[in-house]
Design an enzyme around this catalytic site. Structure first.
Site, mmCIF file in Angstrom:
data_model
loop_
_atom_site.group_PDB
_atom_site.id
_atom_site.type_symbol
_atom_site.label_atom_id
_atom_site.label_comp_id
_atom_site.label_asym_id
_atom_site.label_seq_id
_atom_site.Cartn_x
_atom_site.Cartn_y
_atom_site.Cartn_z
ATOM 1 N N HIS A 131 0.877 -1.183 0.000
ATOM 2 C CA HIS A 131 0.000 0.000 0.000
ATOM 3 C C HIS A 131 0.913 1.232 0.000
ATOM 4 O O HIS A 131 2.026 1.179 0.526
ATOM 5 C CB HIS A 131 -0.826 -0.054 1.291
ATOM 6 C CG HIS A 131 -1.918 0.962 1.403
ATOM 7 N ND1 HIS A 131 -1.676 2.267 1.758
ATOM 8 C CD2 HIS A 131 -3.260 0.865 1.247
ATOM 9 C CE1 HIS A 131 -2.816 2.931 1.816
ATOM 10 N NE2 HIS A 131 -3.800 2.101 1.506
ATOM 11 N N ASP A 208 2.904 -4.496 8.167
ATOM 12 C CA ASP A 208 1.734 -3.639 7.970
ATOM 13 C C ASP A 208 0.509 -4.526 8.146
ATOM 14 O O ASP A 208 0.146 -5.294 7.255
ATOM 15 C CB ASP A 208 1.786 -3.018 6.573
ATOM 16 C CG ASP A 208 0.501 -2.260 6.226
ATOM 17 O OD1 ASP A 208 -0.441 -2.259 7.039
ATOM 18 O OD2 ASP A 208 0.445 -1.680 5.123
ATOM 19 N N GLN A 211 -4.687 -4.887 7.133
ATOM 20 C CA GLN A 211 -5.708 -5.809 6.618
ATOM 21 C C GLN A 211 -5.691 -7.164 7.313
ATOM 22 O O GLN A 211 -6.554 -7.996 7.030
ATOM 23 C CB GLN A 211 -5.518 -6.019 5.108
ATOM 24 C CG GLN A 211 -5.650 -4.756 4.280
ATOM 25 C CD GLN A 211 -7.071 -4.237 4.201
ATOM 26 O OE1 GLN A 211 -8.034 -4.964 4.453
ATOM 27 N NE2 GLN A 211 -7.220 -2.973 3.854
ATOM 28 N N LYS A 234 -10.681 -0.145 10.148
ATOM 29 C CA LYS A 234 -10.854 -1.361 9.343
ATOM 30 C C LYS A 234 -11.247 -2.557 10.202
ATOM 31 O O LYS A 234 -11.377 -3.671 9.702
ATOM 32 C CB LYS A 234 -9.559 -1.668 8.586
ATOM 33 C CG LYS A 234 -9.227 -0.607 7.530
ATOM 34 C CD LYS A 234 -7.971 -0.966 6.814
ATOM 35 C CE LYS A 234 -7.395 0.224 6.048
ATOM 36 N NZ LYS A 234 -8.175 0.571 4.850
ATOM 37 N N CYS A 374 -4.734 2.358 -3.730
ATOM 38 C CA CYS A 374 -3.503 2.893 -3.106
ATOM 39 C C CYS A 374 -2.338 1.929 -3.298
ATOM 40 O O CYS A 374 -1.521 1.736 -2.391
ATOM 41 C CB CYS A 374 -3.707 3.186 -1.615
ATOM 42 S SG CYS A 374 -4.830 4.527 -1.320
HETATM 43 N N1 PLP Z 1 -1.852 -0.516 4.741
HETATM 44 C C1 PLP Z 1 -2.815 -1.212 4.127
HETATM 45 C C2 PLP Z 1 -2.523 -2.590 3.622
HETATM 46 C C3 PLP Z 1 -4.087 -0.657 3.984
HETATM 47 O O1 PLP Z 1 -5.045 -1.359 3.378
HETATM 48 C C4 PLP Z 1 -4.326 0.649 4.474
HETATM 49 C C5 PLP Z 1 -5.637 1.287 4.255
HETATM 50 O O2 PLP Z 1 -6.235 1.159 3.216
HETATM 51 C C6 PLP Z 1 -3.299 1.325 5.121
HETATM 52 C C7 PLP Z 1 -2.072 0.708 5.244
HETATM 53 C C8 PLP Z 1 -3.514 2.687 5.705
HETATM 54 O O3 PLP Z 1 -4.277 2.582 6.853
HETATM 55 P P1 PLP Z 1 -4.910 3.850 7.599
HETATM 56 O O4 PLP Z 1 -6.151 4.199 6.844
HETATM 57 O O5 PLP Z 1 -5.210 3.364 8.978
HETATM 58 O O6 PLP Z 1 -3.905 4.924 7.596
#
Ligand code: PLP
Length: 417
Positions: A131, A208, A211, A234, A374
């Site tokens: 992402h 990260d 998800q 999420k 993204c």
């Molecule tokens: N990493 C992943 C894999 C994501 O899907 C997302 C959000 O779409 C993020 C990071 C960013 O998360 P946040 O919205 O909490 O900043």
């Protein structure tokens, strides 16, 4: 045609849906089918009530007041930290830092740990599946420090290609930062194996978990990583709320990220000393209500059971993939083995633009995502500009899948496929 009768019930999604007021509405004249859970999830009544109860009864600033409301707000704020820590198997709650979300958690590591530890010539290993939140902070840091970014590739099923991991991991590798579950594909990455191999060359490992935290029964210490970033919105919690888990020894050795109130021990005009963990990384008035509500979300998810949630999503995934396999023009991305993916289906329908597909489905009250998710480098690597994405959560039902498949059927006719 529906095959619903053949589906074994894992969760009583109908009962669960009653906990989510937003799902009780019609959109564009149709009952809402919400399949955009990888972007953000809906909030159960317990979370909405926790938010309202905090503001109605306990609202005050934390950690600094002697009056009753401030004491109550502080207790609720720290109790919530304990609830989220418990969900993730984190024994030392001081290792759990509240952030605005996964993005801020990754930036915290990049700017605090990264700036203190990376030098020109050092390497940070990422993957092409990341992402933007797990790419751009490292790009900025590399520009600042002269460190180099290296990337794991994907194979033809959009799984991480680990065949050259040993070549990529060298004594120059100082950090490995990898997504646990891809938001764009649903691919579950073997982070435990990657962490073990990265540690063998002395690299620090960030996962990260934006998800994975909502969808897998994650026990953070058993992942073997050093940092784990997650997002509240999420996992049934509020927006603007998330967290970072880090190993105490690493966190204690890191300089502060933001400076201000609440993160200090003693302040002189020219210099300061800093508070112990976790406050050291929580400058300013935090999102107190958000933390309290995220604590309620953690309790809600624990009550249902994340094993059951995963099993439910896998059942829906299998049903959806089976039904969608009957649509000839459909291309589904991601691993073929359901054990290697979460409840995300990223797809294209012939040469129909995913945005057009999203608009057609929205007219029928079906919310999916269309775009690059993204993950622009990933889309380019896959040779597509964008995909459509349907993503499940605990409140989705086989009927939701039927509505999606029927909607896709209508889109096919509309585009003359
Ligand atoms: N990493 C992943 C894999 C994501 O899907 C997302 C959000 O779409 C993020 C990071 C960013 O998360 P946040 O919205 O909490 O900043």
């Amino acid at each position: 045609m529906s095959l619903i009768a053949e589906i074994p019930a894992v969760l009583d999604a109908e009962l669960i849906r009653a906990d989510f007021p937003i799902l009780q509405q019609e959109v564009n004249g149709h009952p809402l089918v919400y399949l955009d859970n990888a972007a953000s999830t809906q909030k159960p009544r317990a979370v909405l009530d926790a938010l309202a109860a905090y503001y109605e009864h306990d609202n005050a600033n934390v950690h600094r007041g002697v009056h009753t409301l401030s004491v109550r707000a502080t207790e609720a704020f720290e109790l919530a930290r304990g609830k989220v820590a418990a969900l993730f198997g984190i024994a030392d709650t001081a290792e759990l830092i509240w952030t605005r979300g996964a993005t801020e958690a990754i930036n915290l590591v990049a700017w605090s740990w990264g700036l203190a530890n990376l030098r020109a010539g050092d390497e940070v290993l990422l993957s092409v599946m990341e992402h933007h939140s797990n790419l751009v902070p490292w790009q900025l840091l590399a520009q600042r420090t002269g460190a180099k970014l290296r990337f794991l590739d994907i194979d033809d099923q959009q799984r991480l290609d680990l065949s050259n991991l040993d070549e990529l991991l060298t004594e120059r590798t100082k950090l490995v930062s990898i997504v646990h579950v891809s938001n764009a594909l649903g691919t579950i990455n073997p982070v435990r194996e990657i962490a073990a191999r990265a540690h063998a060359v002395g690299a620090v490992v960030l996962v990260d978990g934006a998800q994975s935290a909502p969808h897998l029964p994650v026990d953070v210490p058993s992942l073997g990583c050093d940092f784990y970033a997650f997002s509240g919105h999420k996992m049934c919690g509020p927006t603007g709320m998330g967290g970072l888990w880090g190993r105490r020894a690493l966190l204690e050795a890191m300089p502060p990220f933001h400076g201000g109130g609440d993160m200090i021990e003693w302040v002189e005009l020219e210099h300061s000393t800093y508070a112990p963990l976790p406050n050291r990384f929580e400058a300013g008035t935090p999102h107190i209500a958000g933390a309290v509500a995220l604590g309620a979300a953690a309790e809600y998810l624990a009550g249902i059971g994340r094993d059951a949630i995963l099993a439910h999503e896998r059942t829906l995934l299998a049903y959806a993939l089976e039904r969608m396999s009957g649509i000839p023009e459909l291309t589904v991305f991601g691993p073929r083995d359901p054990a290697e993916r979460s409840g995300v289906i990223s797809f294209t329908l012939g040469d129909v633009h995913p945005h057009d597909l999203g608009t057609i489905l929205d007219a029928e009250g079906i919310a999916i995502r269309a775009g690059h998710h993204c993950a622009q480098p990933l889309m380019r690597r896959m040779g597509v500009g964008s995909t459509a994405r349907a993503s499940f959560y605990l409140y989705n039902t086989p009927q939701d899948v039927d509505r999606l498949v029927e909607g896709l059927g209508r889109a096919r006719k509309l585009f003359g496929l």
